[in-house]
Structure formats: structure tokens, C-alpha cells
Motif scaffolding. Structure first.
Motif, PDB file in Angstrom:
ATOM      1  N   ALA A 182       0.743  -0.830   0.298  1.00 54.43           N
ATOM      2  CA  ALA A 182       0.011  -0.414  -0.741  1.00 54.43           C
ATOM      3  C   ALA A 182       0.918   1.254   0.120  1.00 54.43           C
ATOM      4  O   ALA A 182       0.663   1.636  -1.041  1.00 54.43           O
ATOM      5  N   VAL A 183       1.809   1.490   0.537  1.00 54.26           N
ATOM      6  CA  VAL A 183       3.009   2.469   0.663  1.00 54.26           C
ATOM      7  C   VAL A 183       3.851   2.585  -1.015  1.00 54.26           C
ATOM      8  O   VAL A 183       3.246   3.383  -0.935  1.00 54.26           O
ATOM      9  N   GLU A 184       3.830   1.391  -1.417  1.00 53.42           N
ATOM     10  CA  GLU A 184       4.213   1.654  -2.860  1.00 53.42           C
ATOM     11  C   GLU A 184       3.704   2.143  -3.756  1.00 53.42           C
ATOM     12  O   GLU A 184       3.754   2.976  -4.025  1.00 53.42           O
ATOM     13  N   LEU A 185       2.170   1.199  -3.642  1.00 53.51           N
ATOM     14  CA  LEU A 185       1.028   1.930  -4.392  1.00 53.51           C
ATOM     15  C   LEU A 185       1.035   3.783  -4.338  1.00 53.51           C
ATOM     16  O   LEU A 185       1.320   4.569  -5.297  1.00 53.51           O
ATOM     17  N   LEU A 186       0.447   4.165  -3.115  1.00 52.32           N
ATOM     18  CA  LEU A 186       0.411   5.438  -2.874  1.00 52.32           C
ATOM     19  C   LEU A 186       0.980   6.583  -3.081  1.00 52.32           C
ATOM     20  O   LEU A 186       0.841   7.405  -3.610  1.00 52.32           O
ATOM     21  N   SER A 187       2.756   5.858  -3.099  1.00 54.46           N
ATOM     22  CA  SER A 187       4.435   6.864  -3.241  1.00 54.46           C
ATOM     23  C   SER A 187       3.993   7.079  -4.712  1.00 54.46           C
ATOM     24  O   SER A 187       4.263   7.671  -5.645  1.00 54.46           O
ATOM     25  N   GLN A 188       3.800   5.926  -5.655  1.00 53.36           N
ATOM     26  CA  GLN A 188       3.699   6.072  -7.040  1.00 53.36           C
ATOM     27  C   GLN A 188       2.626   7.168  -7.051  1.00 53.36           C
ATOM     28  O   GLN A 188       2.520   7.440  -8.313  1.00 53.36           O
ATOM     29  N   TYR A 189       1.630   7.236  -6.834  1.00 50.88           N
ATOM     30  CA  TYR A 189       0.400   7.686  -7.200  1.00 50.88           C
ATOM     31  C   TYR A 189       0.698   8.782  -6.723  1.00 50.88           C
ATOM     32  O   TYR A 189       0.656   9.624  -7.522  1.00 50.88           O
ATOM     33  N   VAL A 190       1.681   9.144  -5.756  1.00 51.11           N
ATOM     34  CA  VAL A 190       2.016  10.584  -5.181  1.00 51.11           C
ATOM     35  C   VAL A 190       2.807  11.376  -6.610  1.00 51.11           C
ATOM     36  O   VAL A 190       2.484  12.729  -6.825  1.00 51.11           O
ATOM     37  N   ALA A 191       3.754  10.664  -6.830  1.00 52.94           N
ATOM     38  CA  ALA A 191       5.024  10.402  -7.993  1.00 52.94           C
ATOM     39  C   ALA A 191       4.354  10.741  -8.699  1.00 52.94           C
ATOM     40  O   ALA A 191       4.519  12.146  -9.942  1.00 52.94           O
ATOM     41  N   GLU A 192       3.387  10.543  -9.511  1.00 56.21           N
ATOM     42  CA  GLU A 192       2.940  10.917 -10.902  1.00 56.21           C
ATOM     43  C   GLU A 192       1.520  12.371 -10.370  1.00 56.21           C
ATOM     44  O   GLU A 192       1.057  12.000 -11.644  1.00 56.21           O
ATOM     45  N   THR A 193       0.966  12.764  -9.260  1.00 55.46           N
ATOM     46  CA  THR A 193       0.692  13.351  -9.235  1.00 55.46           C
ATOM     47  C   THR A 193       0.788  14.620  -9.253  1.00 55.46           C
ATOM     48  O   THR A 193       2.035  15.334  -8.226  1.00 55.46           O
ATOM     49  N   GLU A 194       0.375  16.164 -10.549  1.00 51.24           N
ATOM     50  CA  GLU A 194       1.319  17.375  -9.883  1.00 51.24           C
ATOM     51  C   GLU A 194       0.580  18.098  -8.772  1.00 51.24           C
ATOM     52  O   GLU A 194      -0.757  17.625  -8.203  1.00 51.24           O
ATOM     53  N   ASN A 195       1.329  18.700  -7.585  1.00 51.23           N
ATOM     54  CA  ASN A 195       1.454  19.605  -6.768  1.00 51.23           C
ATOM     55  C   ASN A 195       1.551  18.411  -5.613  1.00 51.23           C
ATOM     56  O   ASN A 195       1.189  19.225  -4.572  1.00 51.23           O
ATOM     57  N   LEU A 196       1.967  17.337  -6.247  1.00 50.29           N
ATOM     58  CA  LEU A 196       2.185  16.922  -4.299  1.00 50.29           C
ATOM     59  C   LEU A 196       3.572  16.436  -4.812  1.00 50.29           C
ATOM     60  O   LEU A 196       4.697  16.209  -5.439  1.00 50.29           O
ATOM     61  N   SER A 197       4.037  16.677  -3.044  1.00 47.34           N
ATOM     62  CA  SER A 197       5.479  16.113  -3.027  1.00 47.34           C
ATOM     63  C   SER A 197       5.949  15.249  -1.829  1.00 47.34           C
ATOM     64  O   SER A 197       5.467  15.857  -0.504  1.00 47.34           O
ATOM     65  N   LEU A 198       6.012  13.433  -2.196  1.00 51.50           N
ATOM     66  CA  LEU A 198       6.142  12.927  -0.615  1.00 51.50           C
ATOM     67  C   LEU A 198       7.817  13.572   0.029  1.00 51.50           C
ATOM     68  O   LEU A 198       8.398  13.395  -0.484  1.00 51.50           O
ATOM     69  N   SER A 199       7.266  13.816   1.082  1.00 53.62           N
ATOM     70  CA  SER A 199       8.284  13.431   1.895  1.00 53.62           C
ATOM     71  C   SER A 199       8.752  12.191   2.851  1.00 53.62           C
ATOM     72  O   SER A 199       9.895  13.174   3.282  1.00 53.62           O
ATOM     73  N   PHE A 200       7.589  11.606   3.327  1.00 52.45           N
ATOM     74  CA  PHE A 200       8.275  10.618   3.993  1.00 52.45           C
ATOM     75  C   PHE A 200       6.935   9.579   3.952  1.00 52.45           C
ATOM     76  O   PHE A 200       6.224   9.828   3.400  1.00 52.45           O
ATOM     77  N   ALA A 201       7.159   8.226   4.109  1.00 50.44           N
ATOM     78  CA  ALA A 201       6.754   6.738   3.724  1.00 50.44           C
ATOM     79  C   ALA A 201       7.611   6.369   4.523  1.00 50.44           C
ATOM     80  O   ALA A 201       8.039   5.778   4.686  1.00 50.44           O
ATOM     81  N   THR A 202       6.494   5.593   5.606  1.00 47.42           N
ATOM     82  CA  THR A 202       6.447   4.095   6.111  1.00 47.42           C
ATOM     83  C   THR A 202       5.536   3.423   6.299  1.00 47.42           C
ATOM     84  O   THR A 202       4.606   4.200   6.435  1.00 47.42           O
ATOM     85  N   THR A 203       6.057   2.467   7.109  1.00 51.26           N
ATOM     86  CA  THR A 203       4.599   1.262   7.808  1.00 51.26           C
ATOM     87  C   THR A 203       4.751   1.689   9.350  1.00 51.26           C
ATOM     88  O   THR A 203       4.358   0.932   9.908  1.00 51.26           O
ATOM     89  N   ASP A 204       6.220   2.211   9.655  1.00 54.31           N
ATOM     90  CA  ASP A 204       6.154   2.614  11.090  1.00 54.31           C
ATOM     91  C   ASP A 204       5.644   3.926  11.856  1.00 54.31           C
ATOM     92  O   ASP A 204       5.977   5.117  11.792  1.00 54.31           O
ATOM     93  N   ALA A 205       4.275   2.959  12.655  1.00 53.41           N
ATOM     94  CA  ALA A 205       3.735   4.547  13.329  1.00 53.41           C
ATOM     95  C   ALA A 205       4.605   5.638  13.880  1.00 53.41           C
ATOM     96  O   ALA A 205       4.047   6.953  13.931  1.00 53.41           O
ATOM     97  N   PHE A 206       4.971   4.932  14.619  1.00 52.57           N
ATOM     98  CA  PHE A 206       6.020   6.348  15.458  1.00 52.57           C
ATOM     99  C   PHE A 206       6.948   6.911  14.794  1.00 52.57           C
ATOM    100  O   PHE A 206       7.285   7.886  15.056  1.00 52.57           O
ATOM    101  N   ALA A 207       7.323   6.317  14.179  1.00 55.41           N
ATOM    102  CA  ALA A 207       8.368   6.509  13.005  1.00 55.41           C
ATOM    103  C   ALA A 207       7.318   8.178  12.505  1.00 55.41           C
ATOM    104  O   ALA A 207       8.085   9.177  11.814  1.00 55.41           O
ATOM    105  N   ALA A 208       6.665   8.028  12.160  1.00 60.21           N
ATOM    106  CA  ALA A 208       5.984   9.018  10.712  1.00 60.21           C
ATOM    107  C   ALA A 208       5.380  10.330  11.986  1.00 60.21           C
ATOM    108  O   ALA A 208       5.476  11.160  11.221  1.00 60.21           O
ATOM    109  N   ILE A 209       5.141   9.901  12.671  1.00 62.85           N
ATOM    110  CA  ILE A 209       4.787  10.283  13.789  1.00 62.85           C
ATOM    111  C   ILE A 209       5.497  11.819  13.888  1.00 62.85           C
ATOM    112  O   ILE A 209       5.628  12.748  15.014  1.00 62.85           O
ATOM    113  N   GLN A 210       6.658  11.356  14.457  1.00 64.08           N
ATOM    114  CA  GLN A 210       8.110  11.576  15.177  1.00 64.08           C
ATOM    115  C   GLN A 210       8.826  13.014  13.530  1.00 64.08           C
ATOM    116  O   GLN A 210       8.646  14.100  13.854  1.00 64.08           O
ATOM    117  N   PHE A 211       8.508  11.982  12.364  1.00 66.44           N
ATOM    118  CA  PHE A 211       8.851  13.222  11.352  1.00 66.44           C
ATOM    119  C   PHE A 211       8.045  14.828  11.260  1.00 66.44           C
ATOM    120  O   PHE A 211       8.723  15.387  11.420  1.00 66.44           O
TER     121      PHE A 211
END
Length: 232
Positions: A12-41
């Protein structure tokens, strides 16, 4: 807009990352399966949109929302409709039901962009700080030094500038947070004013040109203390 993806499923992370990369006006800053890492970021970086899984082993999406607050556009990603509906209590922007198609993804992003206001530039001491708002299907640049006051109208706001009045889909609280630390101040549940545009203050009223803006009791003391700090 800067995006973060949090989902316990790597595919799911891989698919959403691909969608973001193909979408104008979006920039992927961080993608993870770790909730605590995401919160910290999220807590340490500027983030606009969060694609957030609801059911995860460490923390649920709802628990993550409680920790990070509601200063972001959150789009739930879930295989369970019931969980998604719970998120609306936390003012989420939309939810995507798995498996997520690119067409549905783009609709959710459009919704986030339609209700989004870009944060103002950090103050540089130059009178050209600005925000972009979406109005009548256009992104309009608004110079902060031209704003007189902002009025909340349920799910919309009206921005009165020295040139015109602009209406955009947004809530006043979100804009207040974006303008924090600038010359703007909330003076009523329905109004934010530019302090440097105030002509007169009389009792519980503010006069800006021909406009009369009420001062709410909840905001009166804080407002007057700030005004006192600028009095000769």
C-alpha cells in the motif's frame, strides 16, 4: 503540498508513493509502515497531507490523529468502511477504500487542494509575504500586507483586501493557525483582523475604514494586551 504516507502494508505504501509521484502539486516527504517514525517526522517537519491507514498493529489511525492534532489534511486509507466513518469526528478530508484506484486517489487529492490554504512565508521583514487561496477554480496569490480582515462563514471564509473580497472553502481556525506569529489576530469567533490596518478601537468594536468588526468577550483581554504593547 508535502505528503506523508503511513500504512502498515508495504504494498500500500508503494502504491500510494507511486500515485503521489505521478500527481502534480504533490511532493512525497516521508513514507513508512512505522507509526512512531511517522509521528516523529510529522512533528518535526512541514506536512500538508497525510495518507493514514486506520487499522495498524502499533497504533490505530485514530490514535495517531490524537497525537499529532488536526492541523493537517488527512486522507484515511482503509479496507473497512466503518473505521473510515469514525474519522469524520476528527475532521478528516476524505477516505480511500482499499484497493485504491488512481482515479479515486486523485478525487481525494482534489478535495484536499480545494480546501487548502498555503502557509504564509516566514517573515523576512519585506512586505511581500503572501498566501495562495483557491477561489472560483483558480489559485489566487494574496499579499498579506493587503489583507484588512478575514470573516468566517461556516465552512467558508471571506478575505477582505484593499482591492477585493475573496471567498474560499476553508475554516477560520485553520487559517488562524497558518497566520500565527504574523500581524493578524483573532478578535471574535468569526473574525481575524490585520492589526496594522486598524484605524480606531471603541469599546467592543474595531474600525477598519468603513467596516465595523466586533470584539468577542473571549478574545477581548488578549487583544487589548497586545494593543497595549504597541501604545506610546
Amino acid at each position: 503540498m508535502n505528503c506523508v504516507i503511513l500504512d502498515d502494508e508495504p504494498l500500500a505504501v508503494e502504491l500510494l508513493s507511486q500515485y503521489v509521484a505521478e500527481t502534480e502539486n504533490l511532493s512525497l516527504s516521508f513514507a513508512t509502515t512505522d507509526a512512531f517514525a511517522a509521528i516523529q517526522f510529522i512533528q518535526k517537519n512541514e506536512v500538508d497531507i497525510i495518507f493514514l491507514d486506520v487499522q495498524m498493529p502499533e497504533l490505530s489511525g485514530i490514535q495517531v490523529l490524537k497525537i499529532i492534532g488536526n492541523n493537517y489534511k488527512v486522507i484515511f486509507t482503509t479496507a473497512y468502511t466503518d473505521y473510515a466513518l469514525d474519522g469524520y469526528e476528527y475532521n478528516i478530508t476524505d477516505y480511500l477504500l482499499k484497493p485504491i484506484t488512481q482515479e479515486r486517489f486523485l478525487k481525494a487529492v482534489d478535495k484536499a487542494l480545494a480546501t487548502g490554504i498555503a502557509a504564509p512565508l516566514k517573515s523576512t521583514g519585506i512586505d511581500n509575504d503572501f498566501i495562495f487561496i483557491k477561489s472560483d477554480s483558480k489559485m489566487i496569490k494574496v499579499n498579506l500586507n493587503e489583507i484588512l480582515f478575514i470573516e468566517g462563514l461556516k465552512d467558508y471564509i471571506s478575505i477582505q483586501t484593499t482591492k477585493e473580497k475573496l471567498i474560499t472553502l476553508q475554516n477560520l481556525k485553520a487559517l488562524e493557525q497558518h497566520l500565527s506569529g504574523t500581524q493578524f489576530m483573532r478578535v471574535h469567533k468569526s473574525y481575524i483582523v490585520a492589526l496594522n490596518k486598524i484605524d480606531t478601537i471603541e469599546k467592543n468594536r474595531i474600525f477598519i475604514g468603513s467596516e465595523v468588526i466586533p470584539i468577542g468577550e473571549t478574545y477581548r483581554d488578549i487583544f487589548l494586551k497586545r494593543i497595549e504593547g504597541n501604545k506610546l
